[in-house]
Write a protein that holds these residues in place. Structure first.
Motif, PDB file in Angstrom:
ATOM      1  N   THR A   1      -4.599  68.273 -45.545  1.00 11.24           N
ATOM      2  CA  THR A   1      -4.622  68.558 -46.976  1.00 11.24           C
ATOM      3  C   THR A   1      -3.571  67.779 -47.747  1.00 11.24           C
ATOM      4  O   THR A   1      -3.854  67.171 -48.787  1.00 11.24           O
ATOM      5  N   CYS A   2      -2.329  67.785 -47.265  1.00  8.96           N
ATOM      6  CA  CYS A   2      -1.257  67.076 -47.966  1.00  8.96           C
ATOM      7  C   CYS A   2      -1.549  65.583 -48.061  1.00  8.96           C
ATOM      8  O   CYS A   2      -1.327  64.965 -49.102  1.00  8.96           O
ATOM      9  N   ARG A   3      -2.031  65.019 -46.987  1.00  7.79           N
ATOM     10  CA  ARG A   3      -2.325  63.593 -47.001  1.00  7.79           C
ATOM     11  C   ARG A   3      -3.432  63.275 -48.001  1.00  7.79           C
ATOM     12  O   ARG A   3      -3.347  62.286 -48.742  1.00  7.79           O
ATOM     13  N   GLU A   4      -4.469  64.117 -48.051  1.00  9.60           N
ATOM     14  CA  GLU A   4      -5.560  63.908 -49.002  1.00  9.60           C
ATOM     15  C   GLU A   4      -5.048  63.982 -50.434  1.00  9.60           C
ATOM     16  O   GLU A   4      -5.384  63.145 -51.278  1.00  9.60           O
ATOM     17  N   LEU A   5      -4.226  64.978 -50.733  1.00 10.95           N
ATOM     18  CA  LEU A   5      -3.727  65.153 -52.095  1.00 10.95           C
ATOM     19  C   LEU A   5      -2.799  64.009 -52.498  1.00 10.95           C
ATOM     20  O   LEU A   5      -2.820  63.559 -53.649  1.00 10.95           O
ATOM     21  N   ARG A   6      -1.988  63.545 -51.568  1.00 11.09           N
ATOM     22  CA  ARG A   6      -1.113  62.405 -51.875  1.00 11.09           C
ATOM     23  C   ARG A   6      -1.933  61.145 -52.129  1.00 11.09           C
ATOM     24  O   ARG A   6      -1.564  60.312 -52.961  1.00 11.09           O
ATOM     25  N   LYS A   7      -3.031  60.982 -51.414  1.00 12.22           N
ATOM     26  CA  LYS A   7      -3.898  59.820 -51.636  1.00 12.22           C
ATOM     27  C   LYS A   7      -4.455  59.822 -53.051  1.00 12.22           C
ATOM     28  O   LYS A   7      -4.691  58.774 -53.643  1.00 12.22           O
ATOM     29  N   PHE A   8      -4.660  61.011 -53.603  1.00  9.89           N
ATOM     30  CA  PHE A   8      -5.145  61.123 -54.978  1.00  9.89           C
ATOM     31  C   PHE A   8      -4.034  60.892 -56.001  1.00  9.89           C
ATOM     32  O   PHE A   8      -4.307  60.796 -57.198  1.00  9.89           O
ATOM     33  N   GLY A   9      -2.784  60.831 -55.534  1.00 12.32           N
ATOM     34  CA  GLY A   9      -1.664  60.577 -56.429  1.00 12.32           C
ATOM     35  C   GLY A   9      -0.837  61.797 -56.773  1.00 12.32           C
ATOM     36  O   GLY A   9       0.114  61.709 -57.559  1.00 12.32           O
ATOM     37  N   PHE A  10      -1.150  62.954 -56.203  1.00 11.54           N
ATOM     38  CA  PHE A  10      -0.345  64.147 -56.471  1.00 11.54           C
ATOM     39  C   PHE A  10       0.993  64.054 -55.734  1.00 11.54           C
ATOM     40  O   PHE A  10       1.071  63.512 -54.635  1.00 11.54           O
ATOM     41  N   SER A  11       2.038  64.586 -56.351  1.00 10.98           N
ATOM     42  CA  SER A  11       3.361  64.584 -55.736  1.00 10.98           C
ATOM     43  C   SER A  11       4.107  65.840 -56.145  1.00 10.98           C
ATOM     44  O   SER A  11       3.689  66.567 -57.057  1.00 10.98           O
ATOM     45  N   LYS A  12       5.222  66.102 -55.476  1.00  9.28           N
ATOM     46  CA  LYS A  12       6.014  67.292 -55.754  1.00  9.28           C
ATOM     47  C   LYS A  12       6.841  67.166 -57.026  1.00  9.28           C
ATOM     48  O   LYS A  12       7.312  68.178 -57.560  1.00  9.28           O
ATOM     49  N   ASP A  13       7.036  65.934 -57.509  1.00  6.30           N
ATOM     50  CA  ASP A  13       7.963  65.748 -58.631  1.00  6.30           C
ATOM     51  C   ASP A  13       7.304  65.338 -59.943  1.00  6.30           C
ATOM     52  O   ASP A  13       7.976  65.247 -60.965  1.00  6.30           O
ATOM     53  N   THR A  14       5.988  65.076 -59.949  1.00  6.21           N
ATOM     54  CA  THR A  14       5.324  64.621 -61.169  1.00  6.21           C
ATOM     55  C   THR A  14       3.989  65.341 -61.339  1.00  6.21           C
ATOM     56  O   THR A  14       3.206  65.433 -60.390  1.00  6.21           O
ATOM     57  N   TYR A  15       3.742  65.839 -62.551  1.00  6.23           N
ATOM     58  CA  TYR A  15       2.479  66.511 -62.816  1.00  6.23           C
ATOM     59  C   TYR A  15       1.334  65.502 -62.891  1.00  6.23           C
ATOM     60  O   TYR A  15       1.433  64.489 -63.579  1.00  6.23           O
ATOM     61  N   GLY A  16       0.263  65.789 -62.165  1.00  9.01           N
ATOM     62  CA  GLY A  16      -0.974  65.035 -62.290  1.00  9.01           C
ATOM     63  C   GLY A  16      -1.898  65.791 -63.221  1.00  9.01           C
ATOM     64  O   GLY A  16      -2.126  66.996 -63.044  1.00  9.01           O
ATOM     65  N   GLU A  17      -2.413  65.104 -64.235  1.00  8.87           N
ATOM     66  CA  GLU A  17      -3.234  65.763 -65.253  1.00  8.87           C
ATOM     67  C   GLU A  17      -4.705  65.761 -64.829  1.00  8.87           C
ATOM     68  O   GLU A  17      -5.251  64.722 -64.450  1.00  8.87           O
ATOM     69  N   THR A  18      -5.340  66.918 -64.907  1.00 11.66           N
ATOM     70  CA  THR A  18      -6.717  67.082 -64.445  1.00 11.66           C
ATOM     71  C   THR A  18      -7.533  67.877 -65.451  1.00 11.66           C
ATOM     72  O   THR A  18      -6.995  68.444 -66.405  1.00 11.66           O
ATOM     73  N   ILE A  19      -8.841  67.920 -65.214  1.00 12.35           N
ATOM     74  CA  ILE A  19      -9.713  68.878 -65.888  1.00 12.35           C
ATOM     75  C   ILE A  19     -10.080  69.924 -64.841  1.00 12.35           C
ATOM     76  O   ILE A  19     -10.587  69.582 -63.772  1.00 12.35           O
ATOM     77  N   THR A  20      -9.793  71.174 -65.128  1.00 13.03           N
ATOM     78  CA  THR A  20     -10.047  72.229 -64.150  1.00 13.03           C
ATOM     79  C   THR A  20     -11.198  73.113 -64.612  1.00 13.03           C
ATOM     80  O   THR A  20     -11.244  73.542 -65.772  1.00 13.03           O
ATOM     81  N   ILE A  21     -12.116  73.360 -63.696  1.00  9.35           N
ATOM     82  CA  ILE A  21     -13.332  74.115 -63.967  1.00  9.35           C
ATOM     83  C   ILE A  21     -13.215  75.462 -63.269  1.00  9.35           C
ATOM     84  O   ILE A  21     -12.889  75.530 -62.074  1.00  9.35           O
ATOM     85  N   PHE A  22     -13.487  76.551 -63.987  1.00  3.64           N
ATOM     86  CA  PHE A  22     -13.351  77.900 -63.441  1.00  3.64           C
ATOM     87  C   PHE A  22     -14.717  78.568 -63.327  1.00  3.64           C
ATOM     88  O   PHE A  22     -15.554  78.443 -64.228  1.00  3.64           O
ATOM     89  N   TYR A  23     -14.910  79.299 -62.229  1.00  2.00           N
ATOM     90  CA  TYR A  23     -16.199  79.928 -61.952  1.00  2.00           C
ATOM     91  C   TYR A  23     -16.070  81.448 -61.921  1.00  2.00           C
ATOM     92  O   TYR A  23     -15.067  81.993 -61.455  1.00  2.00           O
TER      93      TYR A  23
END
Length: 218
Positions: free
Chosen positions: A3-25
């Motif tokens: 999981t951590c490796r996948e998220l880092r590949k997307f550019g997520f990190s512990k020190d910087t917010y990654g901006e997304t569109i979040t969909i709720f069900y």
């Protein structure tokens, strides 16, 4: 899936917010809301996910408080398309209709999971997203982050200082100060903060050299 490796590949990190569109069900898999959300990488022992905040005044904050929710299923859309962010704020129904028809082409990847309510505060709710699976649409999807964008914009405006009239310099320094605050809020990454601090200091120095003011900001 690491999981951590996948998220880092997307550019997520512990020190910087990654901006997304979040969909709720909802309970019947109906889409109940879409909204822009910033996430950081979250790791606790062997667990790895995303963490962010839902702020007071938003539909989701009210929904969590009103229904006393402990968790809600969600999909995190990774996109750099400004239209997705625009419509997710000003025309949510349009985005929801596109999602229902599988016609939203802006998402480069979907992170599907459960958003767990971690801590409820007066002004915001801390949440943690537990991943179920990832659906990659385009090659090498990367999350958008405001800190990088603000640094680039600060550089663009810095290069304008030698060419604008002195009576316009104040406006540029106000912009540079805004970008400085944006980076400080969006990221704890040392190199990002070093760069924006340096740009701001250089902008003030260059403006003062050009226009010769005693003003501390010129």
């Amino acid at each position: 899936m690491n999981t951590c490796r996948e998220l880092r590949k997307f550019g997520f990190s512990k020190d910087t917010y990654g901006e997304t569109i979040t969909i709720f069900y909802g309970d019947n898999d109906d889409i109940v809301n879409v909204m822009p959300m910033g996430f950081k990488l979250y790791a606790d022992g062997e667990f790895c996910g995303l963490t962010g905040r839902v702020f007071k005044g938003s539909t989701m904050y009210d929904l969590v408080i009103y229904k006393g929710l402990n968790e809600i299923r969600c999909s995190v859309c990774i996109t750099k398309d400004p239209r997705a962010f625009y419509y997710s704020i000003f025309n949510k129904k349009y985005v929801i209709n596109l999602l229902k028809r599988r016609a939203l082409n802006s998402c480069d990847a979907y992170i599907n999971g459960t958003m767990v309510i971690s801590d409820v505060g007066d002004d915001s709710i801390k949440v943690i997203v537990k991943l179920h699976n990832v659906n990659i649409i385009t090659r090498n999807p990367k999350v958008f982050d405001r800190a990088s964008a603000a640094i680039i914009e600060a550089l663009v405006w810095y290069t304008k200082i030698p060419y604008v009239p002195c009576n316009k310099i104040r406006q540029i320094l106000d912009r540079e100060r805004f970008y400085l605050e944006t980076v400080r809020r969006a990221s704890r990454k040392g190199i990002y903060r070093h760069m924006i601090n340096d740009i701001y200091a250089r902008a003030k120095e260059l403006a003062s050299t050009r226009c010769g003011s005693r003003d501390k900001d010129l």
